[in-house]
Design an enzyme around this catalytic site. Structure first.
Site, short mmCIF file in Angstrom:
data_model
loop_
_atom_site.label_atom_id
_atom_site.label_comp_id
_atom_site.label_asym_id
_atom_site.label_seq_id
_atom_site.Cartn_x
_atom_site.Cartn_y
_atom_site.Cartn_z
N ASP A 13 4.97 44.99 47.03
CA ASP A 13 5.60 44.76 45.73
C ASP A 13 5.20 45.79 44.67
O ASP A 13 5.18 45.48 43.48
CB ASP A 13 5.28 43.33 45.21
CG ASP A 13 5.57 42.29 46.26
OD1 ASP A 13 6.65 42.37 46.86
OD2 ASP A 13 4.71 41.42 46.48
N LYS A 16 8.23 50.25 45.39
CA LYS A 16 8.65 51.35 46.27
C LYS A 16 10.16 51.56 46.24
O LYS A 16 10.65 52.68 46.18
CB LYS A 16 8.25 51.08 47.73
CG LYS A 16 6.76 51.00 47.95
CD LYS A 16 6.44 50.58 49.36
CE LYS A 16 6.78 49.15 49.69
NZ LYS A 16 6.03 48.12 49.00
N GLY A 40 11.40 42.56 49.81
CA GLY A 40 12.43 42.30 48.82
C GLY A 40 12.33 43.33 47.72
O GLY A 40 11.37 43.35 46.98
N HIS A 41 13.30 44.22 47.69
CA HIS A 41 13.30 45.23 46.63
C HIS A 41 14.31 44.83 45.59
O HIS A 41 15.43 44.46 45.92
CB HIS A 41 13.78 46.58 47.17
CG HIS A 41 12.85 47.21 48.15
ND1 HIS A 41 11.49 47.05 48.09
CD2 HIS A 41 13.07 48.01 49.19
CE1 HIS A 41 10.94 47.74 49.06
NE2 HIS A 41 11.88 48.32 49.75
N THR A 42 13.92 44.93 44.33
CA THR A 42 14.92 44.74 43.28
C THR A 42 15.14 46.09 42.62
O THR A 42 14.19 46.72 42.17
CB THR A 42 14.39 43.74 42.23
OG1 THR A 42 13.94 42.60 42.93
CG2 THR A 42 15.48 43.33 41.26
N GLN A 226 6.21 46.33 52.42
CA GLN A 226 4.87 45.75 52.23
C GLN A 226 3.92 46.83 51.70
O GLN A 226 4.39 47.75 51.04
CB GLN A 226 4.34 45.11 53.54
CG GLN A 226 5.10 43.85 53.94
CD GLN A 226 6.37 44.11 54.72
OE1 GLN A 226 6.37 44.89 55.65
NE2 GLN A 226 7.45 43.47 54.35
P1 IMP Z 1 4.95 38.05 57.01
O1 IMP Z 1 5.17 39.51 56.83
O2 IMP Z 1 6.09 37.19 56.56
O3 IMP Z 1 4.47 37.71 58.40
O4 IMP Z 1 3.73 37.63 56.03
C1 IMP Z 1 2.40 38.11 56.23
C2 IMP Z 1 1.75 38.46 54.90
O5 IMP Z 1 2.42 39.57 54.33
C3 IMP Z 1 1.82 37.34 53.85
O6 IMP Z 1 0.65 37.41 53.06
C4 IMP Z 1 3.02 37.72 53.02
O7 IMP Z 1 2.96 37.19 51.71
C5 IMP Z 1 2.86 39.24 53.01
N1 IMP Z 1 4.12 39.94 52.78
C6 IMP Z 1 5.13 40.14 53.65
N2 IMP Z 1 6.12 40.86 53.08
C7 IMP Z 1 5.72 41.14 51.83
C8 IMP Z 1 6.29 41.90 50.75
O8 IMP Z 1 7.38 42.48 50.85
N3 IMP Z 1 5.56 41.96 49.62
C9 IMP Z 1 4.35 41.37 49.49
N4 IMP Z 1 3.77 40.67 50.47
C10 IMP Z 1 4.45 40.55 51.63
#
Ligand code: IMP
Length: 436
Positions: A13, A16, A40-42, A226
């Site tokens: 978040d 990027k 999730g990109h805004t 991520q």
């Molecule tokens: P997963 O990727 O859904 O398996 O989640 C694993 C961890 O990565 C959790 O702590 C989520 O909150 C975190 N996470 C996954 N995608 C994102 C993202 O796009 N932004 C921030 N945290 C993320």
């Protein structure tokens, strides 16, 4: 024109998508190389907000082609609805604009069920996943049972693979996780056939396209999802996502050699956030954290969960710079710090009375570190209309300079708001990529 990899420095978040969108004026290709619709990109252009999940933010530039590389995981239902939403907003998402690698593993309804039910069973020890089925799909990839995009186009292969998967997931859900949800083979097969028809026009050879574009000296941008600290190998394991988020994985996923990379851009907020469970040394559970959350609108794009917030952590940023080979940092959300009398930078850790250079490997040790902070004077001015480094208040300039020193990495730009026009690039090289 160069090959640029854009990665998140913290726990995701960082902004990027916005920076990639900004850099893609001249790009031929923008390639997503890991993760799935957990991201999730805004992106906001001229006040219009677009939420992206799996599709790279280059889709908002009419001359840019977007690719999803082999190391991504794809939920067919989710991408089809993302395409439909973008088309309703007038964005062209035809196969000329979007390509999907046939090697991508599919997230299917049983993957989401396993993700959700496993989190339920883990209870207090849960990872805090997005529940999108990301982890179970990467597990299937490594255990060699995943259904790939390419499998959708052969009934015989699809049926054999689905038979094994539906049986084993039903069994696992029922016997190990004590869940009631079960999946029907014929229903899943018919569902996959529908996906096949819709996805087929998008399938292409990503590695060939990428290598040809690089050979032709086009600008190719790789968009990470991520953040570095969520990397499955080098992050705060087990509180991580299930893919490699660091720059090196762009080569693995898109099938090109590491000698071809020119620049690695690290995107970092001017403070830190994290969603889900796991250690976060500079987290502030008091008023500072609350202010950052409300001023920075720190709520997850995918899940709506409030993000945990705290001051900038230079130990994390130095680790990210090293793991990714970052040559330039872009500091986002600088405007959110306006109004703090003082701002803090976490510059080092102490563990058991000794100063340490890097994050410890055990989560329980990371939980115990004491952060050593530097305090800098804050500023009150509204930064949202700032268009250059020179227009920043002295205190904000000093913060950026100090970040540069403590991370030992050039700060090449900053952002002061969510709109495309609120990103300021300070170095010539980045201005050149973005066509400014
Ligand atoms: P997963 O990727 O859904 O398996 O989640 C694993 C961890 O990565 C959790 O702590 C989520 O909150 C975190 N996470 C996954 N995608 C994102 C993202 O796009 N932004 C921030 N945290 C993320």
């Amino acid at each position: 024109m160069p090959v640029v990899i854009v990665v998140g420095v913290q726990w995701g978040d960082e902004g990027k998508g916005k920076v990639v969108d900004y850099l893609t004026e001249k790009a031929k290709l923008v390639v997503r190389f890991q993760g799935g619709n957990n991201a999730g990109h805004t992106v906001i252009v001229e006040g219009k907000k677009t939420a992206l999940r799996s599709i790279p933010s280059g889709i908002l530039r009419p001359d840019c082609r977007c690719l999803l590389a082999a190391g991504v995981v794809l939920d067919p239902e989710a991408i089809l609805s993302e395409i439909a939403d973008l088309e309703v907003s007038g964005v062209d998402v035809s196969p000329a604009r979007l390509g999907i690698a046939p090697e991508i593993s599919l997230i299917l309804p049983y993957s989401r069920a396993v993700d959700r039910e496993r989190e339920r069973v883990l209870a207090d020890n849960k990872i805090g996943t997005t529940g999108k089925g990301i982890g179970p799909t990467y597990e299937d990839t490594v255990s060699r049972s995943a259904i790939k995009v390419g499998d959708l186009f052969s009934d015989a292969v699809l049926k054999t693979k689905l038979e094994f998967n539906v049986r084993s997931k039903n069994n696992y859900l029922r016997s190990v996780l004590g869940a009631e949800e079960q999946f029907d083979l014929e229903e899943m097969f018919q569902q996959c056939k529908r996906y096949a028809d819709r996805l087929k026009p998008y399938v292409c050879n990503v590695s060939l396209e990428v290598n040809r574009a690089i050979e032709a000296k086009e600008l190719v941008v790789f968009e990470g999802a991520q953040g570095t600290l969520l990397d499955v190998t080098h992050g705060t394991y087990p509180f991580v996502t299930s893919s490699n988020t660091i720059a090196g994985y762009a080569c693995v996923s898109a099938g090109f050699g590491p000698r071809l990379v020119d620049t690695v851009l690290g995107i970092s907020k001017a403070y830190c956030t994290r969603v889900g469970s796991g250690p976060f040394p500079t987290e502030d559970r008091g008023t500072v954290g609350e202010t950052l959350r409300s001023v920075g609108k720190e709520f997850g794009v995918v899940t709506g969960r409030p993000r945990r917030c705290g001051w900038f952590d230079a130990v994390v940023a130095r680790r990210a710079a090293r793991l990714n080979g970052i040559d330039t940092l872009i500091v986002t959300k600088l405007d959110v710090l306006s109004g703090f009398e003082t701002v803090k930078l976490g510059v080092a850790y102490e563990l058991d009375g000794k100063q340490i250079e890097d994050l410890p490997t055990q989560p329980s040790d990371i939980e115990r570190v004491k952060v050593i902070y530097e305090t800098l004077p804050g500023w009150n001015a509204d930064l949202t209309a700032v268009q250059s480094f020179e227009q920043l208040p002295l205190q904000a300039k000093n913060l950026l300079k100090r970040i540069e020193e403590v991370v030992a990495c050039r700060v090449g730009g900053f952002s002061v708001g969510p709109d495309r026009a609120q990103t300021v690039l300070m170095c010539e090289q980045l201005r050149d990529y973005s066509g400014l």
